[in-house]
Design an enzyme around this catalytic site. Structure first.
Site, mmCIF file in Angstrom:
data_model
loop_
_atom_site.group_PDB
_atom_site.id
_atom_site.type_symbol
_atom_site.label_atom_id
_atom_site.label_comp_id
_atom_site.label_asym_id
_atom_site.label_seq_id
_atom_site.Cartn_x
_atom_site.Cartn_y
_atom_site.Cartn_z
ATOM 1 N N ARG A 116 38.583 20.824 44.454
ATOM 2 C CA ARG A 116 39.188 21.351 43.235
ATOM 3 C C ARG A 116 40.670 21.015 43.121
ATOM 4 O O ARG A 116 41.165 20.743 42.024
ATOM 5 C CB ARG A 116 39.031 22.874 43.219
ATOM 6 C CG ARG A 116 37.605 23.275 43.081
ATOM 7 C CD ARG A 116 37.414 24.733 43.371
ATOM 8 N NE ARG A 116 36.032 25.073 43.069
ATOM 9 C CZ ARG A 116 35.544 26.289 43.141
ATOM 10 N NH1 ARG A 116 36.309 27.289 43.525
ATOM 11 N NH2 ARG A 116 34.282 26.519 42.839
ATOM 12 N N ASP A 158 46.958 44.326 44.298
ATOM 13 C CA ASP A 158 47.316 45.705 44.691
ATOM 14 C C ASP A 158 47.059 45.973 46.173
ATOM 15 O O ASP A 158 47.876 46.590 46.862
ATOM 16 C CB ASP A 158 46.510 46.747 43.902
ATOM 17 C CG ASP A 158 46.644 46.592 42.404
ATOM 18 O OD1 ASP A 158 47.264 45.614 41.944
ATOM 19 O OD2 ASP A 158 46.108 47.458 41.686
ATOM 20 N N ALA A 191 32.607 42.249 47.410
ATOM 21 C CA ALA A 191 32.913 42.776 48.746
ATOM 22 C C ALA A 191 32.789 44.296 48.775
ATOM 23 O O ALA A 191 32.187 44.861 49.695
ATOM 24 C CB ALA A 191 34.319 42.340 49.172
ATOM 25 N N ALA A 229 43.629 52.866 43.040
ATOM 26 C CA ALA A 229 44.259 53.160 44.331
ATOM 27 C C ALA A 229 45.707 52.708 44.272
ATOM 28 O O ALA A 229 45.998 51.592 43.839
ATOM 29 C CB ALA A 229 43.521 52.434 45.446
ATOM 30 N N GLU A 237 37.300 51.989 41.547
ATOM 31 C CA GLU A 237 37.537 50.798 40.719
ATOM 32 C C GLU A 237 38.536 51.150 39.637
ATOM 33 O O GLU A 237 38.334 52.096 38.887
ATOM 34 C CB GLU A 237 36.211 50.317 40.105
ATOM 35 C CG GLU A 237 36.364 49.252 39.032
ATOM 36 C CD GLU A 237 37.133 48.004 39.503
ATOM 37 O OE1 GLU A 237 36.745 47.410 40.516
ATOM 38 O OE2 GLU A 237 38.139 47.651 38.840
ATOM 39 N N HIS A 271 41.792 31.077 42.318
ATOM 40 C CA HIS A 271 41.541 31.809 43.562
ATOM 41 C C HIS A 271 42.823 31.819 44.370
ATOM 42 O O HIS A 271 43.532 30.825 44.434
ATOM 43 C CB HIS A 271 40.425 31.131 44.364
ATOM 44 C CG HIS A 271 39.942 31.928 45.541
ATOM 45 N ND1 HIS A 271 38.850 32.761 45.479
ATOM 46 C CD2 HIS A 271 40.420 32.019 46.804
ATOM 47 C CE1 HIS A 271 38.670 33.336 46.661
ATOM 48 N NE2 HIS A 271 39.601 32.903 47.480
HETATM 49 P P1 ADP Z 1 35.868 40.233 45.862
HETATM 50 O O1 ADP Z 1 35.197 38.953 45.488
HETATM 51 O O2 ADP Z 1 36.757 40.108 47.026
HETATM 52 O O3 ADP Z 1 34.893 41.369 45.944
HETATM 53 P P2 ADP Z 1 36.539 40.882 43.101
HETATM 54 O O4 ADP Z 1 37.617 40.283 42.284
HETATM 55 O O5 ADP Z 1 35.132 40.535 42.764
HETATM 56 O O6 ADP Z 1 36.875 40.575 44.632
HETATM 57 O O7 ADP Z 1 36.631 42.480 43.036
HETATM 58 C C1 ADP Z 1 37.819 43.185 43.247
HETATM 59 C C2 ADP Z 1 37.782 44.477 42.433
HETATM 60 O O8 ADP Z 1 38.825 45.344 42.854
HETATM 61 C C3 ADP Z 1 38.006 44.252 40.933
HETATM 62 O O9 ADP Z 1 36.969 44.854 40.200
HETATM 63 C C4 ADP Z 1 39.367 44.908 40.667
HETATM 64 O O10 ADP Z 1 39.490 45.431 39.363
HETATM 65 C C5 ADP Z 1 39.394 46.012 41.729
HETATM 66 N N1 ADP Z 1 40.749 46.513 42.067
HETATM 67 C C6 ADP Z 1 41.879 45.798 42.218
HETATM 68 N N2 ADP Z 1 42.932 46.582 42.518
HETATM 69 C C7 ADP Z 1 42.453 47.860 42.580
HETATM 70 C C8 ADP Z 1 43.053 49.151 42.837
HETATM 71 N N3 ADP Z 1 44.357 49.263 43.060
HETATM 72 N N4 ADP Z 1 42.259 50.238 42.812
HETATM 73 C C9 ADP Z 1 40.942 50.135 42.531
HETATM 74 N N5 ADP Z 1 40.325 48.952 42.268
HETATM 75 C C10 ADP Z 1 41.061 47.826 42.292
#
Ligand code: ADP
Length: 455
Positions: free
Chosen positions: A284, A225, A15, A157, A34, A394
Site C-alpha cells: 500500500r 484516546d 478487538a 473512557a 463504546e 491505519h
Molecule cells: P480494532 O480493530 O483494534 O478493534 P476499531 O477501530 O475497530 O479497532 O474499534 C475501536 C473502537 O473503540 C471504536 O468503535 C471507537 O469508537 C472506540 N473508542 C475509541 N476511543 C474510545 C474511548 N475513549 N472510549 C470508548 N470507546 C472508544
C-alpha cells in the site's frame, strides 16, 4: 455513579468484542464501553478480510501455505520492524481465531474465494459474506447479547484509575447523560480503542507528513484516546511515526473504495497519461507514493467485465458504486475509447497500455512491473474506470504489549491490570501493515486479552 465488573473493556471494535466474549466465557463479569452511539469502529467499515494460514478455505482451493510463510510475509511487509515473537503469536493463533469466528460467533465466510492482498505470497485472506466488516460486527454483537454482556454506547473512557502501587483498577468515563461514571475493574482493564487515523493533530505530532492534505478512511472514533490514557499511567509507545495510507480512495470523501477491490483480481492502475506506473499488487505504501508522484496526485483504476465477473465488487458494493457514479468518479463504458474520454485521457495512449497488458497476459509475464498474480486480458469491454487518491488508513504504532497482551512500561515491565489489543498496539505491523492483517490482529489478540484479563 459507580459500577464494578471483573473486566472493563474500552472500545467496541473487532478487538473489544473478541476480548469481551472470551473474558465472559472464562467466567468474568464484563462491561464493554463504546464512546460512539454505535459499535464497530474501523472493523465495521473495513472489507472485513482476515488472514490466516492453513484454513479450511485454503484446503478447499488446494492452496499451500504455512505459518512460517505468513510470518515471513508480515515481517517483510513491515520492513522487519515488527516484533518477530509477536508476529509469531499472531500467525500461530490466527487460524484458531478464524475458526472461532466461524464456529462460535457464526460468521459466514465465503467458501470458495480468498484475497491475496499486496505483500502476501499466497491467497490467505478469508472474506466474510458481503465483503465488509458488517458481517463480523453484526455476528459479534449478536453473540455478545446472547451471552448477556453489558455494552454501554455513548460512554467515553477518559482516564485509567490506578492504586498506590500503580496497578490499573478501573476507568473513569463520560456517560451517555453527561455525568461521570467510575467503572471499577476487579481483574483488569483492556484497551481496544483502535488507532488515531481520524486525529489530524496527533498524526502531525508523530509524523508531520500526514497533515490535513490527507483525508482518512477511518471511523470518527479512532482518535488515539487509548494511547493517550495509557501513556498517562506510564505505558511505552512504539513506532508512532508509521502511518499508512490506502491507495484507492474517493477523491471526494477519502473513504476507502471496496468496489476497487477488483484490483486483487486483475484491475490495473494508470495515470492521466494513460500509463501504468506501479505493480498493482505492490504494498500500500508503494502504490500510494506511486500515485502521489503522478500528475495531479491521483490515478485511475481500470478493469473490464471479465475481471468484474470474478471479483463481483460492483454487485457486492452497490451503494458505493452508485455513489461514485453519481459523483462522476466512476464510469462504465462499452469501449475503451469512451472510458478514456470520460476522464480526458488520450484514448490512443490508453489503448497502447491495454495492448501491452494483453500481450503480457498472454505471455504470462508482465515485463513492465512484474505483476505477481499475472495480468488478465482486457481486450473485451465493457470497462470500468475509477478515479482514486490515497487516504490515511491505519496507524501502525501504539502501545507495547507482550505475548499475553500485557501493556509494558518504558522499562519493559508489565503495568499490572492493564491489557491491550488491536490497532491501539504498535508491535506487529512495523512500517507497513499488510491487507487482511488488521482483522487478524484485532481478533487474535482481542481473544488473548480477554482470556488473560479474566484470570
Ligand atoms: P480494532 O480493530 O483494534 O478493534 P476499531 O477501530 O475497530 O479497532 O474499534 C475501536 C473502537 O473503540 C471504536 O468503535 C471507537 O469508537 C472506540 N473508542 C475509541 N476511543 C474510545 C474511548 N475513549 N472510549 C470508548 N470507546 C472508544
Amino acid at each position: 455513579a459507580e459500577q464494578t465488573y471483573d473486566v472493563v473493556i474500552i472500545g467496541a471494535g473487532g478487538a473489544g468484542f473478541s476480548a469481551a466474549l472470551e473474558a465472559k466465557q472464562a467466567g468474568a463479569s464484563v462491561v464493554l464501553l463504546e464512546k460512539m452511539p454505535s459499535v464497530g469502529g474501523n472493523t465495521l467499515i473495513s472489507g472485513g478480510e482476515m488472514n490466516a494460514a492453513n484454513t479450511w478455505v485454503q484446503k478447499n482451493l488446494g492452496i499451500e501455505d504455512s505459518t512460517e510463510l505468513f510470518i515471513e510475509d508480515t515481517l517483510k511487509g513491515g520492513d522487519n520492524v515488527g516484533d518477530p515473537e509477536m508476529v509469531r503469536v499472531l500467525a500461530e493463533n490466527a487460524t484458531a481465531a478464524a475458526e472461532w469466528l466461524k464456529d462460535e460467533v457464526k460468521v459466514n465466510f465465503l467458501k470458495d474465494h480468498l484475497f491475496q492482498f499486496g505483500g502476501h505470497s499466497v491467497k490467505r485472506a478469508l472474506i466474510p459474506e458481503g465483503h465488509t466488516g458488517a458481517e463480523l460486527i453484526t455476528k459479534l454483537k449478536k453473540h455478545l447479547d446472547e451471552m448477556g454482556i453489558d455494552l454501554k454506547t455513548n460512554t467515553k473512557a477518559e482516564k485509567l484509575l490506578t492504586d498506590d502501587s500503580g496497578k490499573v483498577i478501573g476507568v473513569e468515563a463520560a456517560g451517555a447523560n453527561g455525568g461521570t461514571i467510575t467503572f471499577h475493574a476487579n481483574k483488569g482493564v483492556i484497551i481496544a480503542s483502535g488507532g488515531f487515523g481520524s486525529n489530524v493533530e496527533m498524526r502531525k505530532q508523530y509524523n508531520p507528513e500526514y497533515d490535513e492534505k490527507y483525508m482518512t478512511t477511518d471511523a470518527p472514533g479512532t482518535t488515539g484516546d487509548g494511547i493517550v490514557m495509557a501513556e498517562a499511567v506510564g505505558a511505552a509507545l512504539t513506532n508512532m511515526e508509521s502511518i499508512q495510507t490506502y491507495p484507492v480512495c474517493s477523491p471526494k470523501t477519502g473513504v476507502i473504495s471496496l468496489v476497487a477491490d477488483s484490483r486483487f483480481d486483475g484491475a490495473i492502475l494508470v495515470n492521466q497519461s494513460g500509463q501504468r506506473f506501479v505493480e498493482e499488487l505492490e504494498r500500500r505504501d508503494v502504490i500510494s507514493k506511486g500515485i502521489l508522484a503522478q500528475e495531479g496526485g491521483y490515478a485511475y483504476q481500470l478493469w473490464n467485465q471479465e475481471i468484474g465477473d470474478i471479483s463481483k465488487t460492483v454487485e457486492t458494493h452497490k451503494d458505493e458504486y452508485e455513489m461514485l457514479v453519481k459523483d462522476g468518479l466512476l464510469y462504465k463504458a462499452d469501449t475503451l475509447k469512451e472510458a478514456a474520454e470520460f476522464f480526458k485521457i488520450d484514448p490512443e495512449a490508453l489503448q497502447a497500455t491495454i495492448d501491452r497488458v494483453n500481450k503480457f497476459a498472454k505471455s504470462g509475464k508482465d515485463e513492465d512491473f512484474n505483476h505477481r498474480a499475472g495480468l488478465k486480458d482486457m481486450s473485451k469491454g465493457p470497462y470500468y474506470i475509477q478515479k482514486a487518491v490515497p487516504s490515511v488508513h491505519h496507524t501502525m504504532g501504539g502501545l507495547v504489549i507482550n505475548k499475553t497482551t500485557e501493556v509494558l512500561n518504558e522499562q519493559g515491565q508489565p503495568i499490572p491490570g492493564l491489557f491491550a489489543a488491536g490497532e491501539v498496539t504498535g508491535v506487529i505491523h512495523g512500517k507497513n501493515r499488510l491487507g487482511g492483517n488488521a482483522i487478524a490482529d484485532a481478533i487474535t489478540f482481542g481473544r488473548i486479552a480477554g482470556q488473560q484479563a479474566a484470570k
